[in-house]
Design a protein around this motif. Structure first.
Motif, PDB file in Angstrom:
ATOM      1  N   PRO A 144       4.679   1.669 -10.922  1.00  0.00           N
ATOM      2  CA  PRO A 144       5.137   0.755 -12.379  1.00  0.00           C
ATOM      3  C   PRO A 144       6.913   0.043 -12.053  1.00  0.00           C
ATOM      4  N   GLU A 145       5.965  -1.204 -13.236  1.00  0.00           N
ATOM      5  CA  GLU A 145       7.487  -2.433 -13.310  1.00  0.00           C
ATOM      6  C   GLU A 145       8.673  -1.363 -13.901  1.00  0.00           C
ATOM      7  N   ALA A 146       9.529  -2.000 -13.377  1.00  0.00           N
ATOM      8  CA  ALA A 146      10.999  -1.424 -14.264  1.00  0.00           C
ATOM      9  C   ALA A 146      11.641  -2.145 -15.462  1.00  0.00           C
ATOM     10  N   PHE A 147      11.520  -1.665 -16.665  1.00  0.00           N
ATOM     11  CA  PHE A 147      12.654  -2.770 -17.268  1.00  0.00           C
ATOM     12  C   PHE A 147      13.593  -1.784 -18.638  1.00  0.00           C
ATOM     13  N   PRO A 148      14.436  -3.254 -19.141  1.00  0.00           N
ATOM     14  CA  PRO A 148      15.431  -2.512 -19.641  1.00  0.00           C
ATOM     15  C   PRO A 148      14.983  -1.212 -20.849  1.00  0.00           C
ATOM     16  N   ASP A 206      14.046   6.749 -12.887  1.00  0.00           N
ATOM     17  CA  ASP A 206      15.365   6.561 -12.605  1.00  0.00           C
ATOM     18  C   ASP A 206      15.724   5.496 -12.660  1.00  0.00           C
ATOM     19  N   LEU A 207      17.685   5.640 -13.602  1.00  0.00           N
ATOM     20  CA  LEU A 207      17.949   4.779 -14.578  1.00  0.00           C
ATOM     21  C   LEU A 207      18.485   4.067 -13.607  1.00  0.00           C
ATOM     22  N   GLU A 208      18.895   2.972 -13.784  1.00  0.00           N
ATOM     23  CA  GLU A 208      20.585   2.236 -13.498  1.00  0.00           C
ATOM     24  C   GLU A 208      21.195   1.821 -14.373  1.00  0.00           C
ATOM     25  N   ASP A 209      22.030   2.021 -15.153  1.00  0.00           N
ATOM     26  CA  ASP A 209      23.366   1.842 -15.520  1.00  0.00           C
ATOM     27  C   ASP A 209      23.263   0.160 -16.054  1.00  0.00           C
ATOM     28  N   ALA A 210      23.348  -0.102 -16.993  1.00  0.00           N
ATOM     29  CA  ALA A 210      23.064  -2.022 -17.124  1.00  0.00           C
ATOM     30  C   ALA A 210      23.820  -2.301 -18.548  1.00  0.00           C
ATOM     31  N   GLY A 211      25.282  -1.609 -18.618  1.00  0.00           N
ATOM     32  CA  GLY A 211      25.946  -2.108 -19.937  1.00  0.00           C
ATOM     33  C   GLY A 211      25.806  -1.009 -21.376  1.00  0.00           C
ATOM     34  N   ALA A 212      25.148  -2.057 -22.228  1.00  0.00           N
ATOM     35  CA  ALA A 212      24.270  -0.979 -23.575  1.00  0.00           C
ATOM     36  C   ALA A 212      23.056  -0.694 -23.332  1.00  0.00           C
ATOM     37  N   ALA A 213      22.374  -1.672 -22.626  1.00  0.00           N
ATOM     38  CA  ALA A 213      20.921  -1.150 -22.097  1.00  0.00           C
ATOM     39  C   ALA A 213      21.043  -0.727 -20.631  1.00  0.00           C
TER      40      ALA A 213
END
Length: 816
Positions: free
Chosen positions: A421-425, A454-461
Motif C-alpha cells: 500500500p502507498e505511504a501517505f503523510p 512503519d513511521l518516518e518522522d517528517a516534522g509535525a506530520a
C-alpha cells in the motif's frame, strides 16, 4: 473465526483470563459471538479405577464392575468390551448430564443389577467423534482427577471477522491487535530461512497473472506422512477441524495460525515437472454440423476437476486453475481447493508445497459460482497478506521437517506479489480534530507502531507506510479509526448536541402535515391505504403521458419496473384488478406518495391519489348510486379538510388528461393556470391496456398545489358565528344553455349576497318538453341564513331579484 487462549499465548505474552481476553477483543472492535468452555460440561466427570469386572448374571454383553471413584467404591454396570480390572477410565456419578447422549443418569437396575453411575466413552464426553469402548487413561492417574484437566479442555472464543480485516483470520493478527490494546506483549515470531539442499526439480509458471500474480513452491523428499502429534490435533479439534495427516494438518494449522493458506501435492502423482497457474479453458465451440455424440472424445467436454471433497466441478475462464502435464490436467482450483488426483496420503514420500497469492475478487466469484466456501477460499476472497508468500512457505517447511522429516529443495518462485500500500503523510493532531479524543502524540505513534505501521518522522506530520496485511488503510481517516479503536471507544467524549429550538410551526413541514391530514381524511371516508412501487413499466408510463420523456431507471430491480411513475393511478388500478381477480371487486384505495413528472428539481410532486371500483351487492329495489358524484363529493370533502379555498375553485370539463373518460371527467382549478386535481371515470382504453375490468373512477390531487391559508400574525381564528334565527330556503329554476356547467349557476347565485346566502345546491336538471332545444333547466335550492333579524318579505324579494340578475349574466332565464 475460532481460537483458544493457549493458542493465542503462542503470539501474546499475557496473564489475562478468557473473560478478559473476550472483553478486550470487544473493546478493540473484534465482535465476540460466543465463548464455549468445554471444561464446564466436563466438570462432573472424574478419573476412576476398575477394581473388578465380572460377567453380568443376566446378560452376556454386560459386566458388573467394582470401581474406585471420587465417591468411594461403587458397583457399576458397563457394556463396553474393554471394561477390565485395573483400567483407569472416566466416571460419571448419578445425576450427571451426558453431553454425547443427552440423557441424565438415574439409579436404576440394569437386568436386575443397580448401576450407581456410568463409565464413559470419548464420544459420550464429546471429546472425540468415534470410540470403540470406554476411555482408557494413563494408569498413573489418581482417582478423582478432573476430566477437564485430563483432556486439556479449554475455552474456545468465536468472533465475527469483518471483510476488511483478513489478518484477523489468523491468531497472530488477533494477538497483534490485543497487544496494541495493552493486553500483553506481542511475540513476533518470524520464521527462520530453511536452506535448500538441492535445486527444486519442479518448476512453476504463471499464465494468468491477473488471477495469480505470484506462485512459490519447494519440494521436500523422503517424508514420512502419518498422524500429526497430539498438540497439533488438539489445536485443530478445538476450532472444529478434523485432523487428517501430518502434511495436511500443517497447512490447516498455518491457515488458522497465520491466515496463510497453503497446499501440498504428492509429487509422485504429478505429471511432468512443471506446475502451471492458468485460467480455466472453455469448452470448444461445436461446428454448425457438429451433432451430439455420446462417444465423442473427452477433449470436447467441459474442463472439470475432481476436488479433494469428492465433488466434480466445471471450470470456467474466470477461475484460476493449477495444472500439470504441460497445463493440460487440472490438479487444483487456485485459492479454493486441491484436486483428488494429487492428494497426499500415508504413502506419500515426496511433497511439493504451494504458497501463492490469488486475486480476491476472482476467488470470491469462483466460490460463489461453484458453491464452495473452504477455509482457503474464505481467506483469499478477503485478501491474504501478499507478504506472507515466502514466510508461509518457510514455516510450512520447518514444521514438515520437524514432524515428517525429509530433505528440502531450494524455493522456486514465479511472478511477484502486488505492490505494498502507498505511504501517505499523517498529522497525529488530526486524531483530536476528527474524533474528539485528546491523545498525546507519543501515544498515537505508539499505537500505530504496535499495529505494524512503519513511521518516518517528517516534522509535525509523519509519513505512514501501512503494512502489507492492512490494504484497507488508505488515508488519514483510517488511521484515526485505528487509534480510536485501540484507545477504546469508551474514551470518546460524550458531547451532547446543542438543544434545538422548537419549530414555530411544529415538527412537520406544511406539506407533511397536509399529507397526514389527507391520509386520515381518506381513511375516514372508507378508503383503504395502499403502498405501491414508485416504479412502473415503460409501456404503462406511456398510457399516462410518460412517453419517451419518462424517467427510465438505469439499473431497475425488475424488467417491468424500469420507469419512475408519472402517476400513482396505474399501480392502484392494477391493485384493484388483482383484488377483483381474487373475488373482492368492490373496493376503494388511496395512496399518498410521489409522482415523477420530469427530471427537473421540481419534477417530483406529492399527490393524494384514489381509485374507486364500485361493485356493490344488488339491491331489491334496483336502486343505484352514481359513483362519479360520490367520488367528486369525497374529493371536495378532502379539499375542504386540507384548507383549500373551495369557494374560489372551479370545476372545468374538457381539460382533463387523456387517461380520463372525455365525457365523465373534469379538472379542479384555482384560476386559469393552477390545476389542483383531476377526477372522473378512467378511460376504457387505459383499463383494457392494464387488463382490468371497468368501470373505475379516481382522482389525483397535487398536495403542493394547494395554497397555504392566510393567517393574521398574532391572531387566532375566531369562533364560528352561529345565528339564533331559523334559516329559510327558496327554489329557482333557470333555463340555460345545455353546455353551461351547473356549477357556474351555483357560484353566480352564491355571489348575490355572501352574507345571507349560506348554501346553494342543484336538485334537478331537466331536458325535454317545455325547454327549448339546446337548453336545459337547472333547479337550485338557495338557503338563506338571517344574522341579526328575521327577514321581511320585501328583503327576501329583493335578494331573489339579485339572484336572478346574477344568473342572467350567464345567459340564464328564470323558468316560468
Amino acid at each position: 473465526m475460532k481460537f483458544t487462549p493457549s493458542w493465542l499465548r503462542d503470539h501474546l505474552q499475557t496473564t489475562a483470563s478468557t473473560t478478559e481476553i473476550a472483553e478486550a477483543m470487544t473493546m478493540a472492535g473484534l465482535e465476540v459471538e460466543s465463548v464455549e468452555d468445554p471444561s464446564a460440561k466436563l466438570a462432573p466427570f472424574t478419573a476412576a479405577r476398575i477394581v473388578e469386572a465380572v460377567q453380568h448374571p443376566n446378560a452376556d454383553r454386560l459386566r458388573v464392575c467394582q470401581v474406585d471413584t471420587v465417591q468411594g467404591r461403587l458397583e457399576i454396570v458397563c457394556g463396553a468390551p474393554n471394561a477390565r480390572a485395573g483400567l483407569v477410565t472416566v466416571f460419571a456419578p448419578v445425576g450427571t448430564y451426558i453431553p454425547g447422549t443427552g440423557i441424565t443418569l438415574e439409579p436404576r437396575p440394569v437386568r436386575g443389577v443397580v448401576s450407581n453411575g456410568m463409565l464413559c466413552s470419548a464420544a459420550e464426553l464429546e471429546v472425540s467423534a468415534e470410540s470403540d469402548g470406554i476411555v482408557e487413561l494413563d494408569p498413573a492417574l489418581d482417582v478423582g482427577t478432573p476430566a477437564a484437566a485430563i483432556f486439556g479442555a479449554e475455552p474456545v472464543i468465536d468472533f465475527e471477522v469483518t471483510p476488511n480485516r483478513p489478518d484477523w483470520l489468523g491468531v497472530q493478527g488477533i494477538a497483534r491487535d490485543l497487544a496494541a490494546a495493552g493486553l500483553g506483549r506481542f511475540t513476533d515470531r518470524q520464521p527462520e530461512r530453511v536452506a535448500g539442499r538441492f535445486p527444486c526439480p519442479i518448476s512453476v509458471r504463471i499464465e494468468a497473472p491477473e488471477l495469480c500474480p505470484v506462485f512459490a513452491g519447494r519440494l521436500i523428499r523422503g517424508v514420512r506422512n502419518g498422524p500429526s502429534p497430539d498438540w497439533l490435533q488438539a489445536r485443530l479439534k478445538a476450532v472444529g477441524l478434523k485432523p487428517i495427516s501430518a502434511l495436511v494438518d500443517v497447512t490447516q494449522y498455518l491457515t488458522f495460525d497465520r491466515a496463510r493458506p497453503l497446499h501440498v501435492y504428492d509429487a509422485g502423482k504429478l505429471v511432468g515437472t512443471t506446475v502451471i497457474a492458468r485460467a480455466g479453458k472453455p469448452a470448444p465451440t461445436p461446428a454448425a454440423d457438429d451433432h451430439f455424440d455420446a462417444t465423442r472424445s473427452p477433449e470436447h467436454a467441459d474442463e472439470q476437476l475432481i476436488a479433494l471433497d469428492g465433488r466434480t466441478y466445471d471450470l470456467t475462464e474466470a477461475m484460476c486453475v493449477i495444472a500439470d502435464a504441460h497445463g493440460s490436467r487440472p490438479i487444483g482450483l487456485g485459492g479454493v481447493m486441491g484436486g483428488a488426483s494429487t492428494g497426499c496420503d500415508e504413502t506419500t514420500t515426496d511433497v511439493f508445497i504451494e504458497s501463492a497469492w490469488f486475486a480476491p475478487i476472482a476467488t470470491a466469484r469462483t466460490g460463489r459460482t461453484l458453491g464452495v466456501s473452504s477455509d482457503a477460499q474464505y481467506r483469499f476472497a478477503r485478501g491474504v497478506d501478499p507478504g506472507s508468500v515466502l514466510p508461509g512457505l518457510e514455516l510450512a517447511t520447518a514444521l514438515i521437517l520437524e514432524l515428517c522429516g525429509g530433505e528440502p529443495s531450494e524455493i522456486t518462485v514465479a511472478g511477484a506479489p502486488p505492490e505494498a500500500p502507498e505511504a501517505f503523510p499523517f498529522d497525529p493532531a488530526y486524531v483530536e480534530r476528527l474524533s474528539g479524543l485528546s491523545i498525546p502524540r507519543a501515544r498515537t505513534l505508539e499505537i500505530l507502531t504496535a499495529l505494524g505501521f512503519d513511521l518516518e518522522d517528517a516534522g509535525a506530520a509523519v509519513r505512514v507506510q501501512p503494512p502489507s496485511w492492512r490494504r484497507d488503510v488508505e488515508g488519514k481517516a483510517d488511521l484515526v479509526e485505528e487509534v480510536a479503536r485501540i484507545q477504546g471507544y469508551g474514551a470518546l467524549p460524550s458531547t451532547p448536541l446543542p438543544p434545538a429550538e422548537p419549530r414555530p410551526g411544529g415538527v412537520l413541514t406544511p406539506l407533511q402535515a397536509r399529507a397526514r391530514t389527507a391520509r386520515r381524511a381518506l381513511a375516514a371516508a372508507g378508503y383503504q391505504e395502499a403502498v405501491t412501487w414508485s416504479f412502473t413499466a415503460r409501456d404503462t408510463a406511456r398510457l399516462f403521458e410518460g412517453g419517451e420523456d419518462a424517467l427510465v431507471v438505469a439499473n431497475p430491480i425488475a424488467s417491468d419496473l424500469d420507469c419512475m411513475r408519472p402517476s400513482a393511478l396505474p399501480n392502484l388500478i392494477e391493485a384493484a384488478g388483482r383484488s377483483a381477480a381474487r373475488g373482492f371487486p368492490d373496493l376503494a384505495l388511496f395512496e399518498i406518495g410521489p409522482l415523477y413528472l420530469d427530471a427537473t428539481p421540481g419534477g417530483q410532486k406529492l399527490a393524494a391519489t384514489a381509485v374507486l371500483a364500485p361493485h356493490p351487492p344488488r339491491r331489491w329495489d334496483g336502486g343505484t348510486e352514481d359513483a362519479l358524484f360520490s367520488l367528486k363529493a369525497d374529493l371536495q370533502a378532502l379539499l375542504l379538510e386540507l384548507g383549500a379555498p373551495t369557494a374560489s375553485l372551479q370545476v372545468v370539463q374538457g381539460e382533463a388528461s387523456s387517461w380520463w373518460h372525455p365525457g365523465r371527467s373534469a379538472s379542479i382549478k384555482l384560476g386559469p393556470k393552477v390545476t389542483l386535481a383531476e377526477f372522473g371515470e378512467l378511460h376504457p382504453r387505459v383499463l383494457k391496456a392494464l387488463d382490468v375490468s371497468g368501470p373505475l373512477y379516481g382522482f389525483e390531487l397535487l398536495l403542493g398545489a394547494i395554497p397555504e391559508p392566510r393567517r393574521s400574525r398574532g391572531k387566532t381564528r375566531p369562533p364560528p358565528a352561529l345565528s339564533p334565527l331559523q334559516p329559510l330556503t327558496r327554489d329557482f329554476a333557470f333555463v340555460v344553455s345545455a353546455d353551461r356547467p351547473a356549477g357556474d349557476l351555483v357560484r353566480a347565485a352564491a355571489s348575490a349576497d355572501k352574507a345571507l346566502i349560506s348554501d346553494v345546491r342543484v336538485f334537478d336538471v331537466y331536458r325535454g318538453p317545455g325547454v327549448p332545444e339546446g337548453s336545459k333547466s337547472v333547479a337550485l335550492q338557495v338557503t338563506l341564513q338571517p344574522r341579526d333579524k328575521t327577514l321581511t318579505d320585501a328583503e327576501i324579494e329583493a335578494l331573489s331579484a339579485r339572484i336572478v340578475a346574477a344568473a342572467a349574466k350567464l345567459g340564464a332565464e328564470l323558468r316560468r
